[in-house]
Design a protein around this motif. Structure first.
Motif, short mmCIF file in Angstrom:
data_model
loop_
_atom_site.label_atom_id
_atom_site.label_comp_id
_atom_site.label_asym_id
_atom_site.label_seq_id
_atom_site.Cartn_x
_atom_site.Cartn_y
_atom_site.Cartn_z
N PRO A 227 0.80 -1.22 0.00
CA PRO A 227 0.00 0.00 0.00
C PRO A 227 0.83 1.27 0.00
O PRO A 227 0.43 2.28 -0.54
CB PRO A 227 -0.83 -0.13 1.29
CG PRO A 227 -0.08 -1.11 2.14
CD PRO A 227 0.56 -2.07 1.18
N ARG A 228 2.02 1.24 0.59
CA ARG A 228 2.83 2.46 0.65
C ARG A 228 3.38 2.83 -0.73
O ARG A 228 3.77 3.96 -0.95
CB ARG A 228 4.00 2.28 1.62
CG ARG A 228 3.56 1.99 3.05
CD ARG A 228 4.70 2.21 4.01
NE ARG A 228 4.46 1.51 5.27
CZ ARG A 228 5.09 1.77 6.39
NH1 ARG A 228 6.01 2.71 6.43
NH2 ARG A 228 4.85 1.09 7.48
N LEU A 229 3.42 1.86 -1.64
CA LEU A 229 3.95 2.13 -2.97
C LEU A 229 2.86 2.28 -4.03
O LEU A 229 3.15 2.62 -5.16
CB LEU A 229 4.91 1.01 -3.41
CG LEU A 229 6.22 0.93 -2.64
CD1 LEU A 229 7.09 -0.18 -3.21
CD2 LEU A 229 6.98 2.25 -2.67
N THR A 230 1.62 2.02 -3.68
CA THR A 230 0.56 2.10 -4.68
C THR A 230 -0.04 3.49 -4.79
O THR A 230 -0.72 3.80 -5.76
CB THR A 230 -0.56 1.09 -4.36
OG1 THR A 230 -1.04 1.33 -3.02
CG2 THR A 230 -0.06 -0.34 -4.46
N THR B 156 9.74 8.00 -0.65
CA THR B 156 10.97 8.23 0.10
C THR B 156 11.33 7.00 0.91
O THR B 156 10.50 6.45 1.63
CB THR B 156 10.82 9.42 1.06
OG1 THR B 156 10.44 10.58 0.32
CG2 THR B 156 12.11 9.69 1.81
N GLY B 157 12.58 6.56 0.77
CA GLY B 157 13.08 5.44 1.54
C GLY B 157 14.47 5.74 2.07
O GLY B 157 14.96 6.87 1.97
N THR B 158 15.12 4.72 2.60
CA THR B 158 16.49 4.87 3.06
C THR B 158 17.22 3.56 2.87
O THR B 158 16.60 2.50 2.81
CB THR B 158 16.54 5.31 4.54
OG1 THR B 158 17.86 5.74 4.87
CG2 THR B 158 16.14 4.18 5.48
N LEU C 117 8.29 6.46 6.24
CA LEU C 117 8.99 6.04 5.03
C LEU C 117 8.08 5.17 4.17
O LEU C 117 7.27 4.39 4.68
CB LEU C 117 10.26 5.25 5.37
CG LEU C 117 11.43 6.03 5.97
CD1 LEU C 117 12.55 5.07 6.32
CD2 LEU C 117 11.93 7.11 5.01
N ASP C 118 8.26 5.28 2.85
CA ASP C 118 7.48 4.47 1.92
C ASP C 118 8.11 3.11 1.66
O ASP C 118 7.43 2.17 1.26
CB ASP C 118 7.34 5.21 0.58
CG ASP C 118 6.59 6.52 0.72
OD1 ASP C 118 5.41 6.47 1.12
OD2 ASP C 118 7.18 7.58 0.45
N ASP D 105 11.22 10.79 -8.67
CA ASP D 105 10.08 10.50 -7.80
C ASP D 105 10.32 9.34 -6.84
O ASP D 105 9.41 8.92 -6.13
CB ASP D 105 8.81 10.22 -8.63
CG ASP D 105 8.99 9.13 -9.67
OD1 ASP D 105 10.08 8.51 -9.72
OD2 ASP D 105 8.05 8.89 -10.45
N TRP D 106 11.56 8.81 -6.79
CA TRP D 106 11.88 7.68 -5.91
C TRP D 106 13.22 7.99 -5.26
O TRP D 106 14.26 7.89 -5.90
CB TRP D 106 11.96 6.41 -6.75
CG TRP D 106 11.78 5.10 -6.05
CD1 TRP D 106 10.61 4.50 -5.71
CD2 TRP D 106 12.83 4.18 -5.67
NE1 TRP D 106 10.85 3.27 -5.14
CE2 TRP D 106 12.20 3.05 -5.11
CE3 TRP D 106 14.22 4.20 -5.78
CZ2 TRP D 106 12.91 1.95 -4.63
CZ3 TRP D 106 14.94 3.11 -5.29
CH2 TRP D 106 14.29 2.00 -4.73
#
Length: 246
Positions: free
Chosen positions: A4-7, A13-15, A33-34, A223-224
């Motif tokens: 769901p965080r990527l849809t 945003t990640g790490t 974080l996504d 965007d990533w």
């Protein structure tokens, strides 16, 4: 795995995670974080550790990517069998390499060996057709980090199965004979990749050192974002609670 965080639309945003700890993934899953990216290229991770960290990611609903150390069939197979959300593949220089990597990720029409027993297939609970469907969902990001890769970026982006292009500034600068990732020649090459990725309808990603950089690169179509790493964030947080040096 549902992600769901990527849809949702918009910037993600990640790490990087460089510490071999399931608890780190659990904690990051409680943040906004996504996604997170295990950096198995530049940090030590064995298969069992990756497995337990993936269990943690599933438990907290944090999509987990792995930057693999090398794009071999065995590494791709064992990583995807864990049920991770996707792969970040370093040093993809040509469309031929990209097609080969895609083939490693695919059961149907590819070269990925199949077993219904791993996590991605529900530990044997999914019919073979559904398990094969699940095997097609892994997100594939190709790192563009050489002058050759920049020249071939459009062809790499056109490969069916490549979901995104990720610019590796440090190695790109070294490939160009430079030692400054912020050299205008490097940023111009990266901007070409961003433009190519956007035109191809692909996700465009990059590493940044801080959230302050995000707006500048988002304006270029990125965007990533992979922001810093767990180790750096921990150190910065520790420094932030200390009194200033005299």
């Amino acid at each position: 795995m549902t992600l769901p965080r990527l849809t949702k639309g918009g910037i993600k945003t990640g790490t990087f995670v460089k510490t071999a700890s399931a608890q780190v993934i659990e904690i990051l899953g409680l943040s906004r974080l996504d996604f997170a990216v295990i950096d198995a290229e530049h940090a030590p991770f064995d298969r069992l550790t990756l497995d337990t960290m993936t269990i943690a990611s599933v438990a907290v609903g944090l999509p987990l990517f792995v930057r693999i150390p090398e794009p071999t069939a065995a590494v791709v197979l064992t990583t995807l069998d864990l049920g991770v959300a996707g792969l970040l593949v370093p040093h993809v220089d040509t469309a031929e390499q990209a097609r080969d990597i895609v083939a490693m990720t695919r059961h149907r029409g590819g070269r990925r060996g199949f077993s219904g027993s791993p996590r991605f297939a529900g530990y044997g609970t999914k019919p073979m057709a559904k398990a094969l469907d699940a095997g097609e969902t892994a997100f594939l990001m190709c790192q563009i980090e050489s002058a050759e890769a920049v020249e071939n970026a459009a062809a790499i982006a056109a490969v069916d199965g490549v979901d995104g292009l990720f610019v590796g500034y440090a190695d790109l600068s070294l490939s160009m004979g430079l030692e400054n990732p912020q050299d205008p020649r490097v940023t111009a090459a990266a901007a070409r990749v961003f433009e190519i990725g956007r035109a191809a309808g692909k996700t465009v990603g990059m590493f940044i050192g801080s959230a302050a950089e995000r707006d500048r690169y988002a304006a270029l179509g990125v965007d990533w974002f992979v922001v810093s790493s767990d180790q750096t964030l921990l150190r910065q947080a520790a420094d932030a609670v200390c009194p200033p040096l005299a």
